[in-house]
Design an enzyme around this catalytic site. Structure first.
Site, PDB file in Angstrom:
ATOM      1  N   ASN A 104       0.834  -1.211   0.000  1.00 40.43           N
ATOM      2  CA  ASN A 104       0.000   0.000   0.000  1.00 40.43           C
ATOM      3  C   ASN A 104       0.858   1.245   0.000  1.00 40.43           C
ATOM      4  O   ASN A 104       1.950   1.262   0.543  1.00 40.43           O
ATOM      5  CB  ASN A 104      -0.967  -0.015   1.200  1.00 40.43           C
ATOM      6  N   PHE A 108      -1.548   8.211   4.313  1.00 46.03           N
ATOM      7  CA  PHE A 108      -2.333   8.857   5.387  1.00 46.03           C
ATOM      8  C   PHE A 108      -3.549   9.620   4.864  1.00 46.03           C
ATOM      9  O   PHE A 108      -3.723  10.809   5.163  1.00 46.03           O
ATOM     10  CB  PHE A 108      -1.471   9.813   6.226  1.00 46.03           C
ATOM     11  N   SER A 173       5.844   4.955   8.694  1.00 43.15           N
ATOM     12  CA  SER A 173       5.175   4.692   7.416  1.00 43.15           C
ATOM     13  C   SER A 173       6.113   5.060   6.278  1.00 43.15           C
ATOM     14  O   SER A 173       6.718   6.133   6.286  1.00 43.15           O
ATOM     15  CB  SER A 173       3.895   5.522   7.306  1.00 43.15           C
ATOM     16  N   ASN A 175       5.193   5.810   3.363  1.00 45.37           N
ATOM     17  CA  ASN A 175       4.430   6.512   2.322  1.00 45.37           C
ATOM     18  C   ASN A 175       4.300   8.019   2.511  1.00 45.37           C
ATOM     19  O   ASN A 175       3.602   8.682   1.755  1.00 45.37           O
ATOM     20  CB  ASN A 175       3.045   5.882   2.198  1.00 45.37           C
ATOM     21  N   THR A 176       4.937   8.564   3.538  1.00 44.52           N
ATOM     22  CA  THR A 176       5.028  10.016   3.691  1.00 44.52           C
ATOM     23  C   THR A 176       6.510  10.346   3.541  1.00 44.52           C
ATOM     24  O   THR A 176       7.329   9.797   4.287  1.00 44.52           O
ATOM     25  CB  THR A 176       4.479  10.460   5.069  1.00 44.52           C
ATOM     26  N   LYS A 216       5.829   3.371  17.001  1.00 44.06           N
ATOM     27  CA  LYS A 216       5.781   2.297  15.999  1.00 44.06           C
ATOM     28  C   LYS A 216       6.971   2.419  15.060  1.00 44.06           C
ATOM     29  O   LYS A 216       7.197   3.479  14.471  1.00 44.06           O
ATOM     30  CB  LYS A 216       4.477   2.371  15.216  1.00 44.06           C
ATOM     31  N   ASN A 245       5.965  -1.722  11.378  1.00 43.71           N
ATOM     32  CA  ASN A 245       5.196  -1.192  10.254  1.00 43.71           C
ATOM     33  C   ASN A 245       5.526  -2.030   8.997  1.00 43.71           C
ATOM     34  O   ASN A 245       6.162  -3.069   9.105  1.00 43.71           O
ATOM     35  CB  ASN A 245       5.545   0.292  10.049  1.00 43.71           C
TER      36      ASN A 245
HETATM   37  C1  LIG Z   1      -3.650  -0.449   3.605  1.00 43.86           C
HETATM   38  C2  LIG Z   1      -2.791  -0.305   4.820  1.00 43.86           C
HETATM   39  C3  LIG Z   1      -2.789   0.892   5.521  1.00 43.86           C
HETATM   40  C4  LIG Z   1      -1.993   1.055   6.661  1.00 43.86           C
HETATM   41  N1  LIG Z   1      -2.032   2.241   7.337  1.00 43.86           N
HETATM   42  C5  LIG Z   1      -1.277   2.389   8.465  1.00 43.86           C
HETATM   43  C6  LIG Z   1      -1.323   3.601   9.211  1.00 43.86           C
HETATM   44  O1  LIG Z   1      -2.072   4.528   8.912  1.00 43.86           O
HETATM   45  N2  LIG Z   1      -0.513   3.706  10.296  1.00 43.86           N
HETATM   46  C7  LIG Z   1       0.325   2.674  10.692  1.00 43.86           C
HETATM   47  O2  LIG Z   1       1.039   2.810  11.680  1.00 43.86           O
HETATM   48  N3  LIG Z   1       0.353   1.519  10.006  1.00 43.86           N
HETATM   49  C8  LIG Z   1      -0.420   1.343   8.920  1.00 43.86           C
HETATM   50  N4  LIG Z   1      -0.382   0.146   8.242  1.00 43.86           N
HETATM   51  C9  LIG Z   1       0.522  -0.931   8.714  1.00 43.86           C
HETATM   52  C10 LIG Z   1      -0.204  -1.956   9.590  1.00 43.86           C
HETATM   53  O3  LIG Z   1      -0.728  -1.346  10.743  1.00 43.86           O
HETATM   54  C11 LIG Z   1       0.745  -3.088   9.983  1.00 43.86           C
HETATM   55  O4  LIG Z   1       1.821  -2.560  10.726  1.00 43.86           O
HETATM   56  C12 LIG Z   1       1.287  -3.835   8.779  1.00 43.86           C
HETATM   57  O5  LIG Z   1       0.276  -4.038   7.821  1.00 43.86           O
HETATM   58  C13 LIG Z   1       1.883  -5.201   9.151  1.00 43.86           C
HETATM   59  O6  LIG Z   1       0.897  -6.077   9.641  1.00 43.86           O
HETATM   60  P1  LIG Z   1       0.256  -7.262   8.773  1.00 43.86           P
HETATM   61  O7  LIG Z   1       1.391  -8.031   8.178  1.00 43.86           O
HETATM   62  O8  LIG Z   1      -0.578  -8.052   9.733  1.00 43.86           O
HETATM   63  O9  LIG Z   1      -0.579  -6.609   7.732  1.00 43.86           O
HETATM   64  C14 LIG Z   1      -1.183  -0.029   7.099  1.00 43.86           C
HETATM   65  C15 LIG Z   1      -1.198  -1.246   6.408  1.00 43.86           C
HETATM   66  C16 LIG Z   1      -1.981  -1.409   5.285  1.00 43.86           C
HETATM   67  C17 LIG Z   1      -1.971  -2.726   4.555  1.00 43.86           C
END
Ligand SMILES: Cc1cc2nc3c(=O)[nH]c(=O)nc-3n(C[C@H](O)[C@H](O)[C@H](O)COP(=O)(O)O)c2cc1C
Length: 355
Positions: A104, A108, A173, A175-176, A216, A245
């Site tokens: 992704n 934000f 993140s 993505n910023t 995080k 993350n």
């Molecule tokens: C579509 C998407 C959006 C996310 N947005 C955030 C976010 O806004 N803030 C954050 O700290 N992590 C964000 N994450 C990361 C997740 O909270 C998590 O740390 C990451 O997906 C790893 O866990 P998983 O393997 O179970 O998916 C996002 C993940 C995905 C897939």
């Protein structure tokens, strides 16, 4: 499922989760996940079970009262930034069934701290709130330069303070632009100090307790950098670390894997467990750790607990396995505790370091 449409499908599945909001059914569903062995008290909060909803799934807090019905023990809403922002152009979420992974680059997208505060106040006034702990993920607005990041995070925290049981400062993140530079000791120090000031002031003003603040971190840091962050977190009385993350690394080349963004799901599992292990070893288990990254079944959940996580979160597995996964994990954790002779989850935390 092809490359596109992942985000649309995701909102459809969010709507389905609302089915659990029918009265009666709700109590019934919750009862199905209850087990004393997986309960714990951490950071002054009570968790019915350790499996939390990771940040990004419910960015706007649209579904707060319903996540517990599908078996989550706690949730983290957001990321929320001080200013509203649209995020990156779509498509910005991609799915690889082959790797059980998502990529992704949402960036934000969120209504911003002011609108979010108004929305959350409305939910609370209508008693549409969760009975499980609710965390809020704090991001940084894209237009705020890094040297003003402390005010962006602390400002959001101030506006949302009333609504959170805990806060997560997300400096990881991908993505910023340049956000992950904020993980460096001095930058992080400034952000956490600003957040601590708000926390202390609001606790004093309202007579409430201070809220736990966690950081995080990224799985792409070197182990030495992780240790510096842990030291900074400890020295500033941080309540814990969320590890991890998404990653910018890829398990393979070509197709979806060539998309820019953060990768989550199964390929992240090993590194995020390793980050939990490094953190636990470096802090002698003194700093609570939330393990997140590639948890999709009981083995991957137990691995994080063994490495030192007291709480867990997942996102990708909800997309690939469906909401039944929380029940499967919690039942399995119960079984694992019995097999190993542990009376509670907290006894099992970090056991890989002792054997
Ligand atoms: C579509 C998407 C959006 C996310 N947005 C955030 C976010 O806004 N803030 C954050 O700290 N992590 C964000 N994450 C990361 C997740 O909270 C998590 O740390 C990451 O997906 C790893 O866990 P998983 O393997 O179970 O998916 C996002 C993940 C995905 C897939």
């Amino acid at each position: 499922m092809g490359l596109f449409g992942s985000e649309t499908l995701h909102s459809i599945s969010l709507k389905n989760i609302r089915i659990g909001s029918l009265p009666g059914l709700r109590a019934l569903l919750r009862g199905m996940y209850r087990s004393p062995a997986v309960q714990s008290e951490i950071m002054g909060l009570s968790f019915e079970n350790p499996v939390g909803m990771a940040a990004g799934m419910d960015k706007k807090g649209s579904n707060i009262s319903n996540w517990e019905n599908v078996g989550f023990g706690w949730i983290e809403i957001g990321g929320v930034t001080f200013h509203p922002q649209d995020g990156n152009p779509k498509p910005r979420m991609f799915r690889s069934g082959k790797h059980s992974a998502l990529i992704n680059r949402m960036g934000f997208n969120n209504p911003g701290s002011e609108a979010m505060a108004a929305h959350l106040a409305k939910l609370k006034s209508k008693a549409k709130w969760a009975s499980i702990p609710v965390g809020i993920n704090l991001g940084k607005s894209k237009n705020t330069p890094n040297d003003e990041a402390d005010m962006d995070y602390a400002g959001t925290m101030e506006r949302l303070w009333d609504f959170a049981d805990l806060f997560v400062v997300n400096v990881s993140s991908p993505n910023t632009p340049n956000l992950r530079e904020l993980q460096a000791g001095s930058e992080l120090d400034r952000i956490l100090t600003a957040c601590n000031d708000v926390n202390q002031r609001l606790a004093k003003d309202t007579g409430a307790k201070q809220k736990p603040i966690l950081v995080k971190i990224s799985p792409d840091l070197a182990d030495d950098q992780i240790k510096v962050i842990a030291d900074t977190a400890l020295s500033l009385n941080c309540s814990g670390i969320v590890a991890t993350n998404t990653t910018t690394s890829r398990p393979a080349e070509g197709g979806v894997m060539n998309q820019t963004g953060g990768l989550s799901g199964s390929p992240l599992r090993a590194r995020s467990t390793e980050v939990v292990r490094v953190l636990y070893a470096h802090t002698d288990g003194k700093l609570p750790i939330v393990g997140v990254g590639g948890i999709s079944d009981v083995e991957s959940a137990w691995e994080k607990i063994a490495a030192g996580a007291s709480l867990l979160q997942l996102y990708s597995a909800l997309v690939f396995e469906g909401p039944g996964v929380m029940k499967i994990i919690n039942k399995g954790l119960n079984r694992k505790l019995k097999e190993h002779g542990y009376k509670s989850l907290s006894e099992a935390v970090g056991h890989a370091h002792r054997s």
